[in-house]
Design an enzyme around this catalytic site. Structure first.
Site, PDB file in Angstrom:
ATOM      1  N   SER A 117      47.285  -5.251 -22.256  1.00  0.00           N
ATOM      2  CA  SER A 117      45.998  -5.147 -22.935  1.00  0.00           C
ATOM      3  C   SER A 117      45.251  -6.469 -22.901  1.00  0.00           C
ATOM      4  CB  SER A 117      46.223  -4.733 -24.397  1.00  0.00           C
ATOM      5  OG  SER A 117      45.045  -4.861 -25.161  1.00  0.00           O
ATOM      6  N   TYR A 168      49.593  -5.596 -32.593  1.00  0.00           N
ATOM      7  CA  TYR A 168      49.505  -4.812 -31.358  1.00  0.00           C
ATOM      8  C   TYR A 168      49.515  -5.730 -30.135  1.00  0.00           C
ATOM      9  CZ  TYR A 168      47.265  -2.197 -27.579  1.00  0.00           C
ATOM     10  OH  TYR A 168      46.955  -1.638 -26.357  1.00  0.00           O
TER      11      TYR A 168
END
Length: 358
Positions: free
Chosen positions: A142, A167
Site C-alpha cells: 500500500s 494498517y
C-alpha cells in the site's frame, strides 16, 4: 496458468479474477466473506462472475456457471490447515494475494483484526507458496507505507520506516516478510504499493462511494483537512492491467542479475524480490475529484469541512517509472473518465434494488 487470487470477492480481486479468466487462465478465487462492509456487495460481485451465493459453503469449492475455468472457495487465510490442503490439491503456478483487512481508520480501533489477517494470514500464504513451489507470488502492499512523506513523488527507495497507521505497519511488515522468504527460500515475489484505487464495484467505505451516496440523498459530505488533500486516484482497470503484466511468465524483476543490475528497490538485488508503486502517477486535488462526481450527478454537494483524521496523509503521488521501464505500464484512464464509469455503474446498481449503500 493456474492462478490463485485471494480476496476475489473484494474490489480489486473481483476485477482481476474476471480479467484473468477472460485471458484464458484457470483461476481459483478465495475470500473469507467477512463483514467489514456489507457482504451483499461481495456476493453480488461473485454472482456477476457466475458464483451463486446459495452454493457457497465454507471450504467447499464452487464452479462458475459462466466460465468453467473459474471457481471460488470461501476460506480464511488464517486457516492454515485448509489453506495448505488447497495448495496441495490445486498446485498453483502463480498466486496473487490481495486478501487483507483493509482500512486505515478502522485499524486504529480494531488492530487485532490486522494481526490475524495481514500478519498471520500472510505468513500462511508465504508458507504455502514456499512448500508448493509457486513460481511467483504477487502481493498487495500500500502507498500508506510511506507515512506522511513530504517529498513527492513517492519512490520505492524512499524511507518507509515511519508508518502512521497500524494498517500501514502491517503492509510494511508484509514486504519484509516476503523479502525474507525470497532470500531464504528463493521464492519469487513482487510487492505492489497500490495508490487509491477506484471504479465500479468499489468498496462502500471509500470516499468516492460515500460522496456519491450522500450527494444523491441530499446529505452533506465530510471533507477532511478542509479539502486540502490530494490523492493519486487510480482506476481499477489500470491497476488490473499492471498486475496481469507482472503475473506473466518470467517477469523481469525476478532476474535481477541480468535485467536490473542496479535496481532501485530498497531490498537486496540478489533475492528474486521486487517492490513497485502502482498508481496513476498524476495526483488530483480532493476538491477536483468531488467536482467530477458533482458534474456526473448533476448535483452540487453540501460540504462539511473537518480537520485531518488520525492516520491520514495530505498527499499521495506514485513514481511508477520502474513499472513503466520493466513492464511498459501506462495508466490510461483519466479521473473524469473513471468517475463517469463509476457513477454510471452506481446508478444502475442502485436501480437494481441493491441495499448495500443504504
Amino acid at each position: 496458468m493456474k492462478i490463485l487470487v485471494t480476496g476475489s470477492a473484494g474490489f480489486i480481486g473481483f476485477h482481476l479474477a474476471k480479467r484473468l479468466v477472460q485471458d484464458g487462465h484457470e483461476v481459483v478465487g478465495l475470500d473469507n466473506l467477512n463483514n467489514y462492509y456489507d457482504v451483499k456487495l461481495k456476493l453480488d460481485r461473485l454472482a456477476d462472475a457466475g458464483i451463486e451465493s446459495q452454493k457457497i459453503a465454507y471450504n467447499e469449492p464452487v464452479v462458475s456457471s459462466k466460465n468453467p475455468n473459474y471457481s471460488f472457495i470461501q476460506l480464511g487465510i488464517e486457516d492454515a490447515a485448509n489453506l495448505e490442503r488447497l495448495f496441495f490439491k490445486q498446485k498453483f503456478d502463480r498466486v496473487c494475494h490481495l486478501a487483507a483487512q483493509a482500512g486505515v481508520r478502522y485499524s486504529i480501533k480494531h488492530p487485532e483484526a490486522y494481526i490475524q489477517s495481514n500478519i498471520v494470514g500472510f505468513f500462511n500464504i508465504l508458507e504455502s507458496c514456499r512448500h508448493h513451489e509457486v513460481k511467483h507470488l504477487v502481493f498487495a502492499s500500500s502507498s500508506s507505507v510511506y507515512g506522511d512523506a513530504q517529498s513527492v513523488p513517492f519512490k520505492v527507495e524512499d524511507s518507509t520506516d515511519a508508518p502512521i497507521s497500524f494498517y500501514a505497519a502491517t503492509k510494511k511488515s508484509n514486504e519484509l516478510m516476503a523479502h525474507t522468504y525470497s532470500h531464504l527460500f528463493n521464492l519469487p515475489a513482487t510487492g505492489l504499493r497500490f495508490f487509491t484505487v477506484y471504479g465500479p464495484w468499489g468498496r462502500p467505505d471509500m470516499a468516492y462511494s460515500l460522496f456519491t451516496k450522500a450527494i444523491l440523498e441530499g446529505k452533506p459530505i465530510q471533507v477532511f483537512n478542509e479539502g486540502k488533500l490530494s490523492r493519486d486516484f487510480t482506476y481499477v482497470d489500470d491497476i488490473v492491467e499492471g498486475i496481469v503484466r507482472i503475473l506473466a511468465p518470467s517477469p523481469t524483476p525476478l532476474k535481477p542479475e541480468t535485467q536490473n543490475p542496479k535496481p532501485s528497490s530498497p531490498y537486496s538485488p540478489t533475492a528474486p524480490f521486487r517492490v513497485y508503486n502502482i498508481g496513476n502517477s498524476e495526483p488530483t486535488q480532493l476538491m477536483e475529484f468531488i467536482t467530477a462526481i458533482e458534474d456526473e450527478l448533476g448535483v452540487e454537494a453540501k460540504k462539511e469541512y473537518l480537520p485531518m483524521q488520525p492516520g491520514d496523509v495530505e498527499t499521495t503521488y506514485a513514481d511508477v517509472s520502474d513499472l513503466m521501464r520493466d513492464f511498459d505500464y501506462k495508466p490510461k484512464t483519466t479521473v473524469r473518465e473513471g468517475i463517469a464509469r463509476f457513477v454510471r455503474w452506481y446508478l444502475v446498481y442502485q436501480q437494481a434494488g441493491s441495499k448495500v449503500f443504504v
